[in-house]
Design a protein around this motif. Structure first.
Motif, mmCIF file in Angstrom:
data_model
loop_
_atom_site.group_PDB
_atom_site.id
_atom_site.type_symbol
_atom_site.label_atom_id
_atom_site.label_comp_id
_atom_site.label_asym_id
_atom_site.label_seq_id
_atom_site.Cartn_x
_atom_site.Cartn_y
_atom_site.Cartn_z
ATOM 1 N N CYS A 54 -7.444 -3.226 -9.242
ATOM 2 C CA CYS A 54 -6.419 -3.929 -9.387
ATOM 3 C C CYS A 54 -5.567 -4.132 -10.690
ATOM 4 C CB CYS A 54 -5.998 -5.541 -7.995
ATOM 5 S SG CYS A 54 -4.501 -5.896 -8.064
ATOM 6 N N GLU A 55 -4.754 -4.120 -10.849
ATOM 7 C CA GLU A 55 -3.707 -4.504 -12.184
ATOM 8 C C GLU A 55 -3.618 -5.926 -11.749
ATOM 9 O OE1 GLU A 55 -0.117 -2.122 -11.947
ATOM 10 O OE2 GLU A 55 -1.240 -0.684 -12.515
ATOM 11 N N SER A 60 -6.396 -6.976 -5.278
ATOM 12 C CA SER A 60 -6.299 -6.548 -4.297
ATOM 13 C C SER A 60 -5.213 -6.710 -3.650
ATOM 14 C CB SER A 60 -6.948 -6.444 -3.234
ATOM 15 O OG SER A 60 -8.066 -7.667 -2.972
ATOM 16 N N CYS A 61 -4.035 -7.123 -4.512
ATOM 17 C CA CYS A 61 -3.193 -7.410 -4.314
ATOM 18 C C CYS A 61 -1.692 -6.167 -2.888
ATOM 19 C CB CYS A 61 -2.379 -7.754 -5.221
ATOM 20 S SG CYS A 61 -1.338 -5.773 -5.383
ATOM 21 N N GLY A 62 -2.222 -5.242 -2.920
ATOM 22 C CA GLY A 62 -2.006 -4.115 -1.934
ATOM 23 C C GLY A 62 -0.782 -3.165 -2.340
ATOM 24 N N LEU A 63 -0.467 -3.807 -3.109
ATOM 25 C CA LEU A 63 1.044 -3.859 -3.749
ATOM 26 C C LEU A 63 1.020 -2.307 -4.852
ATOM 27 C CD1 LEU A 63 2.903 -6.633 -3.188
ATOM 28 C CD2 LEU A 63 2.879 -5.159 -1.884
ATOM 29 N N CYS A 64 0.253 -2.832 -5.767
ATOM 30 C CA CYS A 64 -0.116 -1.860 -7.170
ATOM 31 C C CYS A 64 -0.243 -0.737 -6.698
ATOM 32 C CB CYS A 64 -0.856 -2.991 -8.681
ATOM 33 S SG CYS A 64 -2.596 -2.581 -8.442
ATOM 34 N N CYS A 67 -3.462 -0.516 -5.814
ATOM 35 C CA CYS A 67 -4.163 -0.587 -4.345
ATOM 36 C C CYS A 67 -3.604 -0.006 -3.444
ATOM 37 C CB CYS A 67 -3.355 -2.343 -4.262
ATOM 38 S SG CYS A 67 -4.781 -3.377 -5.283
#
Ligand SMILES: [Zn+2]
Length: 331
Positions: A54-55, A60-64, A67
């Motif tokens: 993840c960035e 594990s933000c789910g948005l970058c 992810c």
């Protein structure tokens, strides 16, 4: 694939430790997740891999972009190696698969600046595959993190085990399995019943619910109740017909048989019926105890374990089941 930490139930200590190591940049380049089947080892490994790639700092933000690529299952820097079966042969990880992986990770990462590799059921690597992977673990190239997953650590090469940081996973509690089932929309009472039979494994609870799990369980129980009155010919036929089953189905059947024996032992030792896996079968299990003295139950349990172990290799299923059932009858 699911990458969110919050979707995972249980294993809080492991998760806290792994996330702390990641935050502090202390994650080793190879880890070995061990523990029973179906408790969520792969889910934790996936969330960790996502956090690594993840960035954003929290992981594990789910948005970058990283992810999102993982959620769409097309992340160029994430690699998943799984055993494959050919025809009716047992599942195995072959050297070609490890070679292919090595070719990919030798190149520079494309999206995340590093790579993450999950090897699930790592004990199913054949010797050539394991030795080939060992070379990579001994001389890592680039920024690659290996997450090996295994339900049977003792079947892995010692040299691979010693190159990886171990992370042990325990059974899930009945409550945790019930909660996971409830999240999938299973009604509370059914969730509790399945959770009790699941032996702390959400994987097994899922199988019970989805396929012919419950009827498979009932078949194993029926076999046991009828064993005393079955003729050798009937036992023989039974082995022959089970030899036609899928290997995994046979293995599931044996697990239920093993759980029935453990329930018998619990009742034999005066344990409460609340400790049973098969609480719904308590009267039948009690009734069967007259035919099964403690010593016989122990021998049968041992036989089940041995047979389950042997089924993992490429043995002839029919011959093996015939042999197993005849031994059980003879005990
Ligand atoms: Zn992200």
């Amino acid at each position: 694939m699911d990458i969110a930490w919050k979707a995972i139930v249980g294993h809080e200590e492991n998760i806290a430790r792994l996330r702390a190591m990641l935050r502090e940049g202390k994650l080793p380049h190879a880890m070995l997740f061990t523990g029973p089947e179906g408790v969520g080892k792969r889910r934790v490994a996936q969330a960790l891999a996502a956090a690594l790639l993840c960035e954003r700092e929290e992981g594990s933000c789910g948005l970058c972009p990283s992810c999102r690529a993982l959620l769409q299952e097309n992340h160029p820097d994430f690699h998943m190696v799984l055993p494959e079966s050919r025809g009716k042969s047992a599942r195995i990880i072959r050297m070609e698969q490890i070679r292919e992986l090595q070719g990919e990770i030798a190149r520079l990462p494309i999206l995340s600046g590093r790579r993450a590799v999950i090897i699930d059921d790592a004990e199913l690597m054949n010797d050539a595959a394991a030795n080939s992977l060992l070379k990579t673990l001994e001389e890592p190239v680039g920024d690659v993190t290996f997450l090996l997953i295994s339900g049977r650590r003792s079947s892995l090469l010692d040299t691979i085990v010693s190159r990886s940081m171990p992370v042990g996973f325990g059974m899930l509690s009945v409550e945790a399995v019930a909660e996971l089932l409830a999240r999938e929309g299973v009604p509370a009472e059914e969730a509790r019943e399945l959770a009790l039979l699941s032996d702390g494994s959400i994987g097994r609870a899922g199988k019970l619910r989805a396929g012919d799990g419950m009827s498979l369980r009932n078949d194993a129980a029926e076999f046991l109740w009828q064993l005393g009155t079955m003729s050798m010919d009937e036992v023989w036929c039974r082995g022959k017909s089970m030899g036609e089953w899928e290997r995994e189905r046979v293995s599931g059947w044996l697990s239920y048989l093993g759980m029935l024996f453990r329930d018998m032992l619990v009742l034999c030792c005066g344990g409460s019926s609340e400790l049973l896996y098969h609480q719904d079968l308590c009267p039948q299990i009690l009734g069967a105890l007259a035919d099964f003295p403690e010593g016989r139950i122990f021998s049968m349990l041992r036989l089940v374990k041995e047979t389950q172990h042997r089924l993992q290799s490429n043995v002839n299923l029919r011959l093996h089941m015939e042999g197993f059932l005849i031994k059980v009858k003879d005990l």
